[in-house]
Scaffold this motif. Structure first.
Motif, PDB file in Angstrom:
ATOM      1  N   ALA A 125       0.883   4.015  -3.006  1.00 32.53           N
ATOM      2  CA  ALA A 125       0.713   5.447  -2.696  1.00 32.53           C
ATOM      3  C   ALA A 125       1.869   6.252  -3.301  1.00 32.53           C
ATOM      4  CB  ALA A 125       0.646   5.649  -1.184  1.00 32.53           C
ATOM      5  N   TYR A 126       3.054   5.700  -3.210  1.00 36.50           N
ATOM      6  CA  TYR A 126       4.216   6.403  -3.764  1.00 36.50           C
ATOM      7  C   TYR A 126       4.099   6.537  -5.285  1.00 36.50           C
ATOM      8  CZ  TYR A 126       9.087   7.850  -4.281  1.00 36.50           C
ATOM      9  OH  TYR A 126      10.223   8.567  -4.568  1.00 36.50           O
ATOM     10  N   LYS A 176       1.616   7.074  -6.857  1.00 38.85           N
ATOM     11  CA  LYS A 176       0.640   8.115  -7.166  1.00 38.85           C
ATOM     12  C   LYS A 176       1.144   9.512  -6.842  1.00 38.85           C
ATOM     13  CE  LYS A 176      -3.252   5.046  -6.264  1.00 38.85           C
ATOM     14  NZ  LYS A 176      -4.384   4.741  -5.394  1.00 38.85           N
ATOM     15  N   GLU A 177       2.316   9.594  -6.216  1.00 38.77           N
ATOM     16  CA  GLU A 177       2.778  10.943  -5.871  1.00 38.77           C
ATOM     17  C   GLU A 177       4.121  11.318  -6.515  1.00 38.77           C
ATOM     18  OE1 GLU A 177       2.955  10.200  -1.616  1.00 38.77           O
ATOM     19  OE2 GLU A 177       5.129  10.522  -1.650  1.00 38.77           O
ATOM     20  N   GLU A 196       0.832  -1.212   0.000  1.00 40.04           N
ATOM     21  CA  GLU A 196       0.000   0.000   0.000  1.00 40.04           C
ATOM     22  C   GLU A 196       0.863   1.258   0.000  1.00 40.04           C
ATOM     23  OE1 GLU A 196      -2.803  -0.492   3.204  1.00 40.04           O
ATOM     24  OE2 GLU A 196      -3.739  -2.204   2.197  1.00 40.04           O
ATOM     25  N   ARG A 197       1.949   1.207   0.767  1.00 36.74           N
ATOM     26  CA  ARG A 197       2.855   2.371   0.770  1.00 36.74           C
ATOM     27  C   ARG A 197       3.448   2.578  -0.622  1.00 36.74           C
ATOM     28  NH1 ARG A 197       6.113   3.070   6.338  1.00 36.74           N
ATOM     29  NH2 ARG A 197       4.439   2.539   7.786  1.00 36.74           N
ATOM     30  N   THR A 198       3.745   1.483  -1.286  1.00 31.15           N
ATOM     31  CA  THR A 198       4.353   1.587  -2.613  1.00 31.15           C
ATOM     32  C   THR A 198       3.353   2.141  -3.628  1.00 31.15           C
ATOM     33  OG1 THR A 198       5.762  -0.273  -2.052  1.00 31.15           O
ATOM     34  CG2 THR A 198       5.586   0.283  -4.381  1.00 31.15           C
TER      35      THR A 198
END
Ligand SMILES: Cc1cc2nc3c(=O)[nH]c(=O)nc-3n(C[C@H](O)[C@H](O)[C@H](O)COP(=O)(O)OP(=O)(O)OC[C@H]3O[C@@H](n4cnc5c(N)ncnc54)[C@H](O)[C@@H]3O)c2cc1C
Lengths: 379, 404
Positions: free
Chosen positions: A262-263, A265-266, A258-260
């Motif tokens: 999210a990354y 997407k930013e 999930e952290r990846t």
């Protein structure tokens, strides 16, 4: 309905997530590491976890347990995996408690289980003697004496071994190294004369120890299960541990994934969000397919502990093997997709990578479990 | 739901299972309890004949019992049963290896879409015919220029007042030469944005102006056709859903198609060889283990994969029943068809040269079927949206990654 959480389990999961996010985030593990904390976990936190009932989650009510079964345990393990929370939950509340529950005498149960449930006593399993999991390759000896037994040998990779109050020692009272027959389990006080515990600092900054037993004398009441029949207790205990560890790895993989995502997407490169690149999208989507498959095998293995223990060996090996592979895939991809920042200590992604590598070795790596699964299938 | 309710449902379901078992025992002819061959699969349709008298009896009893589409509403000929009951029927049929009496994409794909999007008249006209096996349906989606990029389709339907005039061509239309009707995606507004100018039409293949030509596949089969539409007049009432809003119908139908394909292999007409049984037959063993360590390792990988896929199918079902939303259904087409391909490749490796028989002497039925299924397995990761497109769908709809 084994593969869908019921309301109670769902509630437990929400509570666990909230509690751990607030009280034991990855940042807390970093602090433990940087301070070279002696215990390797925060004792006050462990007391709070015990008060929430997590130390007794699989124990029957008669021993002060919450009696939530393994599906309940699984959701807590998973959340602990998300935050990489260091605690004796696995070594003591899962492995230790299961050994006493499955092999203990009535008096062992009465004295130990409530103490484990309250988080007052912690246990550790001293099993391994090699650098790779070989559960019946045991050279540690248990010789019979007039007043009980004398133990001699060396143990390695004993999770929480340096801080546990009681060590469950797997020793050979008969047979040759490599036999599953002839093994016995003994409960030994952590500070018994002749025990030397050396804490090892491992990749995940958690707790493991090397333990030497030099003529450690124990009475007959130290025996858990029958002499020479330890394997019949040890095997299901290991399987429960494997399933619980698989649940933790589910959490590790999910959080890291999930952290990846999210990354993706930013982070912008070439004037675009990197998540819009199909090469990365496909790799991320593939991970999602593997997460879904993993979710099912973990749930099924957890529910097998309580409902269909005869299927546990096969399902535990399935779950551990698949989750080993998943954790490896996801943590590797996570570092790669984060680019340079992914290999810095500042970024928490590295903590997941390291914890995953340790978890992958606990109670059997993928090739161990593939071999076991094939053997159970008759080929 | 209280605990008492739940346990009574479980009991009802157990009773239902016993009833199903008894009914199957009493009604399924002995000859209909063995693996089916492709030639014996019954798809219904205007010109269909039953492969045997037993097949006819079996179908008719099954239809009269309402089990062709057990979960569809009774007013259109369905069984009105719950998903759990539908599953019990499937399981009990499988247990005695009862053949599926009627196959068809009307049952698998069009029916569910019509129930959701069709008007009352369309449901009355078509659903019962599907269940009764009177009409065999073809799927007219793909075109020579529009495969993965389905929304770029060109086959057009012009509004002529009381009817549409259809011109264009569809490709990969499975069994179109044997079908009675075809459901088509057609362009009704060439000026609108890609997805917004598409409509969903039902077309009678007996209408003048329709021709089909077969295409042979690498499996040696040629159940696929190209279908041409040359000034075909289609009545207005055959439009499903709103004009220019066919894309939503198309997508809903694709969901059924993908679900079906993810379950492929569970109901294959061919002799299905299980890899770990094949291993016992074709491989050497030492000390109870397959001697070839590499093959043994591949076999465990496959068995574990299938075990995980099977459990995930089970989980998607349980989640559906419990009303839990999850991403699992969206990954099943990909994992199911990729695993099937992996299996075919593994079987060929296990069988060695015995797995290479195309036909004739020197090979048994199972061996030849294995090779044919191997060739077919390639089609499964393409049809209904390729594996790559499945990953795109997951990236977009599950992970909500930015679209480039
Ligand atoms: C057995 C079988 C039965 C079928 N039955 C029917 C039927 O009954 N009715 C019907 O209408 N159709 C049917 N089809 C057609 C099927 O839906 C199409 O073949 C499929 O959608 C792929 O389109 P294509 O063949 O034009 O390949 P293309 O779209 O040309 O794809 C070629 C390659 O490019 C890749 N690609 C394309 N776009 C992208 C992208 N955006 N990102 C990454 N990769 C991409 C694909 O994955 C593939 O590898 C059937 C196909 C098969 C094989």
């Amino acid at each position: 309905m084994a593969l869908v959480l019921n309301e109670e389990q769902q509630f437990l999961q929400d509570t666990a997530r909230e509690f751990l996010k607030t009280n034991a985030p990855v940042e807390a593990l970093r602090t433990l590491r940087d301070e070279r904390n002696k215990t390797g976990y925060d004792s006050a936190l462990w007391q709070q976890m015990a008060e929430l009932g997590w130390a007794s989650i699989i124990l029957p009510e008669e021993y002060g347990g919450l009696d939530f079964g393994f599906l309940g345990l699984g959701v807590v393990m998973e959340e602990a995996g998300r935050t990489l929370t260091a605690s004796p939950l696995f070594a003591s509340a899962v492995v230790g408690a299961s050994a006493i529950l499955l092999g203990g005498t009535p008096s062992q149960k009465e004295t130990l289980l409530p103490a484990i449930a309250a988080g007052e006593t912690t246990l550790a399993l001293a099993l391994e003697e090699h650098n790779r999991h070989k559960p019946h390759s045991i050279a540690t000896t248990a010789e019979t004496t007039d007043d009980g037994y004398v133990l001699n040998g060396r143990k390695t990779f004993v999770l929480d071994g340096h801080s546990a109050n009681q060590i469950l020692v797997v020793a050979r009272s008969a047979g040759d190294t490599g036999d599953s027959a002839g093994l016995s389990l003994f409960l030994v006080s952590g500070d018994a004369p002749g025990i030397q515990r050396q804490r090892t600092l491992m990749a995940d900054s958690r707790n493991a120890a090397n333990i030497t037993l030099d003529n450690v004398a124990v009475g007959p009441e130290a025996l858990v299960g029958e002499a020479g029949q330890g394997w019949s207790v040890l095997e299901p205990v290991l399987d429960r541990g494997r399933v619980a560890m698989a649940a933790e790895m589910m959490g590790i993989a999910l959080e890291c994934f999930e952290r990846t995502v999210a990354y993706l997407k930013e982070r912008e490169q070439f004037g675009a969000l990197i998540g819009s690149f199909q090469a990365l999208q496909h790799r991320a989507a593939f991970m999602q397919t593997q997460l879904e498959l993993a979710r099912s095998v973990v749930l099924q293995a957890l529910s097998a502990v309580d409902e269909t223990p005869e299927q546990l060996p096969l399902l535990a090996s399935l779950a551990k093997a698949r989750l080993n592979d998943l954790a490896q895939l996801v943590t590797n991809e996570a570092v790669q997709m984060h680019g340079g920042i992914g290999v810095t200590d500042e970024m928490e992604i590295g903590f997941f990578l390291k914890r995953a590598r340790v978890a992958m070795q606990v109670f059997g790596d993928t090739s161990f479990h593939k071999d076991r699964y094939a053997t159970l299938c008759g080929y | 739901m209280t605990a008492a309710d739940r346990s009574s449902t479980v009991q009802d379901l157990e009773q239902f299972r016993l009833d199903v078992r008894q009914w199957l025992e009493d009604n399924c002819p002995e000859s209909q309890r063995q693996p089916i061959t492709p030639e014996e699969q019954y798809f219904g349709g205007r010109n269909a004949t039953f492969p045997s008298e037993d097949a006819r009896i079996w179908f008719e009893r099954f239809r009269d019992k309402g089990w062709v589409c057990p979960e569809w509403p009774t007013e259109y000929g369905g069984g009105g049963l719950s998903p759990q009951q539908g599953k019990v029927i499937k399981e009990e049929m499988k247990a005695i290896r009862a053949r599926t009496p009627l196959y068809g994409i009307g049952i698998w794909m069009l029916g569910p879409a019509l129930l959701e999007f069709g008007n009352e008249a369309q449901k009355q006209q078509h659903i019962r015919d599907i269940i009764d096996g009177k009409v065999r349906w073809a799927q007219g989606y793909s075109e020579p220029g529009s495969g993965s990029d389905l929304a770029s389709l060109q086959c057009k339907a012009e509004d002529m007042g009381d009817h549409f005039l259809v011109n264009g061509s569809k490709i990969w239309t499975t069994a179109a030469d044997k079908c009675d009707w075809i459901f088509c995606l057609v362009r009704t507004d060439p000026d609108a944005k890609k997805q917004e100018g598409i409509s969903f039409l039902l077309i009678d293949m007996d209408d003048p102006g329709i021709t089909t030509t077969p295409i042979e596949l690498i499996s040696g089969e040629s159940e696929f056709c190209q279908t041409f539409f040359d000034n075909v007049r289609v009545p207005k009432e055959n439009l499903v859903g709103e004009l220019n809003a066919g894309w939503s119908v198309a997508k809903a139908l694709l969901v059924h198609e993908r679900k079906l394909m993810s379950e492929i292999g569970s109901d294959s007409p061919r002799e299905v060889v299980v890899p770990n049984q094949a291993a016992r037959q074709y491989l050497e063993f030492e000390d109870g283990k397959i001697a070839d360590a590499e093959l043994r390792s591949r076999l465990v990988d496959y068995d574990m994969e299938m075990h995980a896929v099977g459990l995930t199918h089970f989980r998607t079902f349980e989640e559906k029943v419990a009303g839990v939303r999850s991403a699992a259904p969206l990954v099943m087409k990909y994992v199911g068809t990729e695993a099937e391909k992996q299996k075919s490749e593994l079987l060929l490796a296990i069988m060695g040269s015995q797995g290479l028989g195309w036909e004739g002497e020197g090979f048994n039925r199972a061996e030849i079927d294995t090779l044919r299924l191997w060739a077919m397995s390639y089609a499964m990761t393409i049809a209904g949206g390729t594996s790559e497109v499945q990953l795109n769908v997951i990236a977009k709809n599950v992970l909500e990654l930015p679209q480039g």
